[in-house]
Enzyme design. Structure first.
Site, short mmCIF file in Angstrom:
data_model
loop_
_atom_site.label_atom_id
_atom_site.label_comp_id
_atom_site.label_asym_id
_atom_site.label_seq_id
_atom_site.Cartn_x
_atom_site.Cartn_y
_atom_site.Cartn_z
N SER A 181 0.79 -1.23 0.00
CA SER A 181 0.00 0.00 0.00
C SER A 181 0.82 1.27 0.00
O SER A 181 0.37 2.30 -0.50
CB SER A 181 -0.97 -0.01 1.18
N HIS A 209 -5.38 -3.31 -2.87
CA HIS A 209 -5.02 -2.28 -3.86
C HIS A 209 -4.97 -2.80 -5.28
O HIS A 209 -4.76 -2.03 -6.21
CB HIS A 209 -3.66 -1.66 -3.50
N LYS A 238 -11.97 0.71 -2.15
CA LYS A 238 -10.94 1.35 -2.98
C LYS A 238 -11.44 1.42 -4.43
O LYS A 238 -12.39 2.15 -4.69
CB LYS A 238 -9.62 0.63 -2.76
C1 PLP Z 1 -6.89 -0.43 2.87
C2 PLP Z 1 -6.33 -1.76 3.16
C3 PLP Z 1 -6.98 -2.66 4.00
C4 PLP Z 1 -8.18 -2.26 4.78
O1 PLP Z 1 -9.32 -2.21 4.00
P1 PLP Z 1 -10.53 -1.30 4.48
O2 PLP Z 1 -11.68 -1.82 3.72
O3 PLP Z 1 -10.16 0.10 4.16
O4 PLP Z 1 -10.67 -1.51 5.96
C5 PLP Z 1 -6.48 -3.92 4.13
N1 PLP Z 1 -5.35 -4.30 3.51
C6 PLP Z 1 -4.67 -3.46 2.73
C7 PLP Z 1 -3.42 -3.93 2.05
C8 PLP Z 1 -5.12 -2.16 2.54
O5 PLP Z 1 -4.44 -1.30 1.80
#
Ligand code: PLP
Length: 389
Positions: A181, A209, A238
């Site tokens: 991330s 991602h 996302k």
């Molecule tokens: C954003 C993210 C999460 C968390 O997901 P949310 O739905 O925002 O709680 C989990 N793992 C990774 C790698 C992320 O970037």
């Protein structure tokens, strides 16, 4: 000292270290630009990769979901919270990532916590990449399995740790983000699959991602690599433009998680209207190959421009561009200056990234126009010459 004095002192120390965080309020919907403090700025730090967070068809799906199913789910899924939209969403998500079954969670954070805690426990072994997301790290801790952290992306290190620790453990799970991330690089998922198979281990891949962004129809990095993980975590917040998340895998694995993941069992089901919009979000994202191509081209342009400034910018098929500046104060100064110039790029500090690697995390979205990118590149050029001459 009162308890609040205690906390106030901690807050002050964090502020003095330049590590205190205060969220900015985005005063408009999540688009390629946004209003902050009454000014319209180019938004260059969201995970709204394809711009679907304000997609008209998703707004329509949510509205009709509310009309049909009401506001809340009113209970956890295992009590009385499971409704047809939840089942339909799980079917659409499982089909998308080409795995037999899927289970919704309220967030990716909850999904990682729940999946890891359900799948492994005391006596088991987890191998975890050093740069895995905080929710993966917390899930590993919560599982109470023995955790060995391998150096980022280092297969030899992972193999050495397996040779050393595998035989003493009952089950073993290798856990990795697909796209990391804060660095935007890719995990070697095909090699990890082989390694897992050689050592009678499972593989959990967090596609937060990558889902919607890489692979055929955006089905993720495992799909792109042609491998099947034993569990796949995806988030809907996302590229899919909504919120919530899921774990997908073989039917028995998903059934087990449904029974054992505490963040699933003891948590209210997603609002049915949100679940009802998920099949639409999946179908819109699958079809948006134009958005994926534009996103890749935007990221390529930004990388090129940053390299022209003499910065070392790694190549990657992901839209996440790390501009490592070192000290938190430098990253925060750069972020504040960019905002003055009409571009919102978040500064990322420890503990989100390792100490000494504070950075700007530059992320375009497919809905940026060329003029937005021009403005962003001009501002980045000015500011990075100031802070990093
Ligand atoms: C954003 C993210 C999460 C968390 O997901 P949310 O739905 O925002 O709680 C989990 N793992 C990774 C790698 C992320 O970037």
């Amino acid at each position: 000292m009162s308890f609040d004095d205690h906390i106030t002192a901690a807050l002050l120390a964090t502020e003095r270290a330049g590590l205190l965080r205060t969220p900015r309020t985005i005063e408009t919907r999540q688009g390629p630009t946004a209003r902050i403090d009454g000014r319209d700025v180019v938004l260059l730090c969201s995970n709204n990769y394809l711009g679907h967070a304000d997609h008209p068809a998703l707004q329509g799906a949510l509205s009709s979901g509310v009309q049909h199913w009401g506001a809340g789910a009113a209970a956890s899924r295992l009590v009385s919270g499971t409704m047809p939209p939840h089942r339909a969403a799980e079917r659409a998500l499982a089909d998308y990532v080409d795995l037999p079954s899927a289970l919704l969670f309220s967030s990716g954070y909850a999904a990682n916590l729940g999946a890891l805690q359900a799948l492994v426990g005391p006596g088991d072994l987890i191998l975890s990449d050093a740069l895995n997301h905080a929710s993966v790290i917390d899930g590993c801790r919560l599982s109470r399995a023995h955790v060995e952290v391998y150096r980022h992306g280092d297969l030899d290190h992972a193999a050495a740790l397996l040779r050393q620790h595998r035989s003493g453990a009952r089950a073993c799970l290798i856990v990795t983000d697909a796209i990391f991330s804060m660095d935007g690089d890719l995990a070697p998922v095909a090699a990890l699959r082989r390694l897992a198979d050689e050592h009678d281990a499972g593989l959990l891949v967090d596609e937060a991602h990558s889902l919607g962004v890489v692979g055929p129809e955006g089905a993720g990095l495992c799909a792109a690599a042609g491998i099947r993980p034993d569990a796949l975590v995806g988030t809907l917040g996302k590229a899919l433009g909504l919120g919530g998340a899921f774990v997908a895998g073989p039917a028995a694995t998903v059934r087990w998680i449904e029974n054992r993941a505490r963040s699933f069992v003891f948590s209210t089901a997603l609002p049915p209207a949100l679940a009802a919009a998920i099949p639409d979000a999946v179908s819109i994202v699958r079809q948006d190959s134009h958005g994926r191509a534009t996103l890749t081209s935007h990221a390529g342009r930004l990388r090129q421009a940053l390299r022209h400034l003499g910065l070392t910018i790694p190549e990657s098929p992901s839209p996440i561009i790390p501009v490592v500046l070192g000290e938190p104060s430098v990253a925060m100064r750069a972020s504040a200056r960019l905002l003055e110039l009409g571009v919102f790029v978040h500064g990322i500090r420890p503990p989100t990234v390792p100490s000494g690697t504070a950075r700007l995390r530059v992320v375009p979205v497919a809905t940026h126009s060329d003029a937005h990118l021009d403005q962003a590149i001009d501002a980045l050029t000015t500011v990075l010459r100031e802070v990093h001459p």
